[in-house]
Design an enzyme around this catalytic site. Structure first.
Site, PDB file in Angstrom:
ATOM      1  N   MET A   1       0.847  -1.186   0.000  1.00  0.00           N
ATOM      2  CA  MET A   1       0.000   0.000   0.000  1.00  0.00           C
ATOM      3  C   MET A   1       0.885   1.239   0.000  1.00  0.00           C
ATOM      4  O   MET A   1       1.412   1.611   1.031  1.00  0.00           O
ATOM      5  CB  MET A   1      -0.888   0.024   1.235  1.00  0.00           C
ATOM      6  CG  MET A   1      -1.649  -1.262   1.498  1.00  0.00           C
ATOM      7  SD  MET A   1      -2.872  -1.626   0.264  1.00  0.00           S
ATOM      8  CE  MET A   1      -4.104  -0.410   0.673  1.00  0.00           C
ATOM      9  N   CYS A   2       1.103   1.824  -1.164  1.00  0.00           N
ATOM     10  CA  CYS A   2       1.848   3.077  -1.314  1.00  0.00           C
ATOM     11  C   CYS A   2       3.363   2.855  -1.292  1.00  0.00           C
ATOM     12  O   CYS A   2       3.854   1.831  -0.811  1.00  0.00           O
ATOM     13  CB  CYS A   2       1.486   4.096  -0.246  1.00  0.00           C
ATOM     14  SG  CYS A   2      -0.284   4.370  -0.040  1.00  0.00           S
ATOM     15  N   ARG A   3       4.067   3.827  -1.789  1.00  0.00           N
ATOM     16  CA  ARG A   3       5.518   3.938  -1.723  1.00  0.00           C
ATOM     17  C   ARG A   3       5.837   5.388  -1.405  1.00  0.00           C
ATOM     18  O   ARG A   3       5.176   6.297  -1.923  1.00  0.00           O
ATOM     19  CB  ARG A   3       6.190   3.574  -3.045  1.00  0.00           C
ATOM     20  CG  ARG A   3       5.931   2.179  -3.600  1.00  0.00           C
ATOM     21  CD  ARG A   3       6.802   1.120  -2.936  1.00  0.00           C
ATOM     22  NE  ARG A   3       6.211   0.644  -1.680  1.00  0.00           N
ATOM     23  CZ  ARG A   3       6.770  -0.264  -0.897  1.00  0.00           C
ATOM     24  NH1 ARG A   3       7.938  -0.795  -1.229  1.00  0.00           N
ATOM     25  NH2 ARG A   3       6.176  -0.646   0.211  1.00  0.00           N
ATOM     26  N   ASN A 115       2.581   4.840   4.672  1.00  0.00           N
ATOM     27  CA  ASN A 115       2.595   3.668   3.812  1.00  0.00           C
ATOM     28  C   ASN A 115       2.071   2.507   4.640  1.00  0.00           C
ATOM     29  O   ASN A 115       2.717   2.094   5.605  1.00  0.00           O
ATOM     30  CB  ASN A 115       4.025   3.398   3.323  1.00  0.00           C
ATOM     31  CG  ASN A 115       4.171   2.016   2.700  1.00  0.00           C
ATOM     32  OD1 ASN A 115       3.223   1.465   2.162  1.00  0.00           O
ATOM     33  ND2 ASN A 115       5.370   1.452   2.795  1.00  0.00           N
TER      34      ASN A 115
END
Length: 251
Positions: A1-3, A115
């Site tokens: 989930m996300c960077r 994140n």
């Protein structure tokens, strides 16, 4: 989930960190190499940076995928800064917040990113949300878990806690309320970086040109990248990186 990624060091074009490296944040939006949850980060993106003489950062955020925004490509090619924080987003769940839900979140001199995901959101954090003043809840930029995490961190920053302590205390509080959450948090004030590794990957690099970089994953294959152990608080500046273990909250 996300960077996400943050760096502090000599003045450098934003793109030298975000778009020029072969596995920079731009490429991580569609082909992350070390992301443990999710595959494509196309639900928004943003970058925040600091101009000389101004302690309040600027931000550029959008709701779509970063690879489709030519204005972003131009901006990061020409804008230079000593400090940046940027992120590409994979939403925890569908919502209508658009770019308001894209990191970095900001207040005063601080930039923030999350994140991960809060387990049992939103019910699991309702008790913590009730502890915040109503005015702070009404000021939330978005209705996602990251926005509430930012409110919890910001309350501690405004009370005078140093960034590392604010992140560590927030992570332990949220992990106690929502076990199993992934809580990689990242904050900068323009001179220092604080981050937590809690459930997802985190790496750091110290380099004379790039400065000190803290990122969800390496943006190239430089052997000097160091992985941050899970359950760790990282505090960094131009001189280097300090790591401290975080203990699981007692239940």
């Amino acid at each position: 989930m996300c960077r996400h990624v943050a760096r502090v060091g000599p003045p450098l074009a934003l793109g030298a960190v975000l778009t020029v490296p072969p596995h920079g944040l731009l490429r991580q939006s569609w082909a992350p190499r070390r992301q443990r949850h999710g595959t494509v980060n196309a639900d928004g993106f943003g970058v925040g940076w600091y101009a000389d003489g101004d302690p309040v950062p600027a931000r550029y955020r959008r709701s779509g995928p970063v690879w489709g925004d030519q204005s972003f490509a131009d901006l990061v090619r020409v804008v230079r800064s000593t400090t940046l924080l940027a992120a590409v987003r994979d939403a925890t769940e569908p919502g209508a917040d658009d770019e308001a839900a894209a990191a970095p979140f900001a207040s005063g001199p601080w930039l923030f990113s999350h994140n991960g995901a809060v387990r049992g959101w939103p019910a699991s954090l309702a008790p913590l949300a009730r502890e915040l003043p109503v005015e702070e809840l009404l000021r939330l930029e978005a209705r996602c878990d990251a926005a509430l995490l930012w409110a919890l961190v910001l309350r501690r920053l405004r009370d005078g806690d140093p960034p590392g302590q604010a992140l560590a205390d927030t992570v332990l509080e949220v992990a106690g309320a929502a076990p199993g959450s992934r809580l990689n948090l990242l904050v900068t004030d323009g001179t220092t970086i604080a981050a937590t590794a809690w459930g997802d990957s985190l790496w750091s690099l110290v380099d004379e040109v790039a400065g000190t970089v803290v990122a969800s994953e390496p943006y190239d294959d430089d052997p000097r990248w160091r992985e941050v152990p899970d359950r760790t608080l990282l505090v960094a500046d131009r001189a280097g990186v300090l790591l401290s273990p975080l203990k699981e909250p007692s239940r």
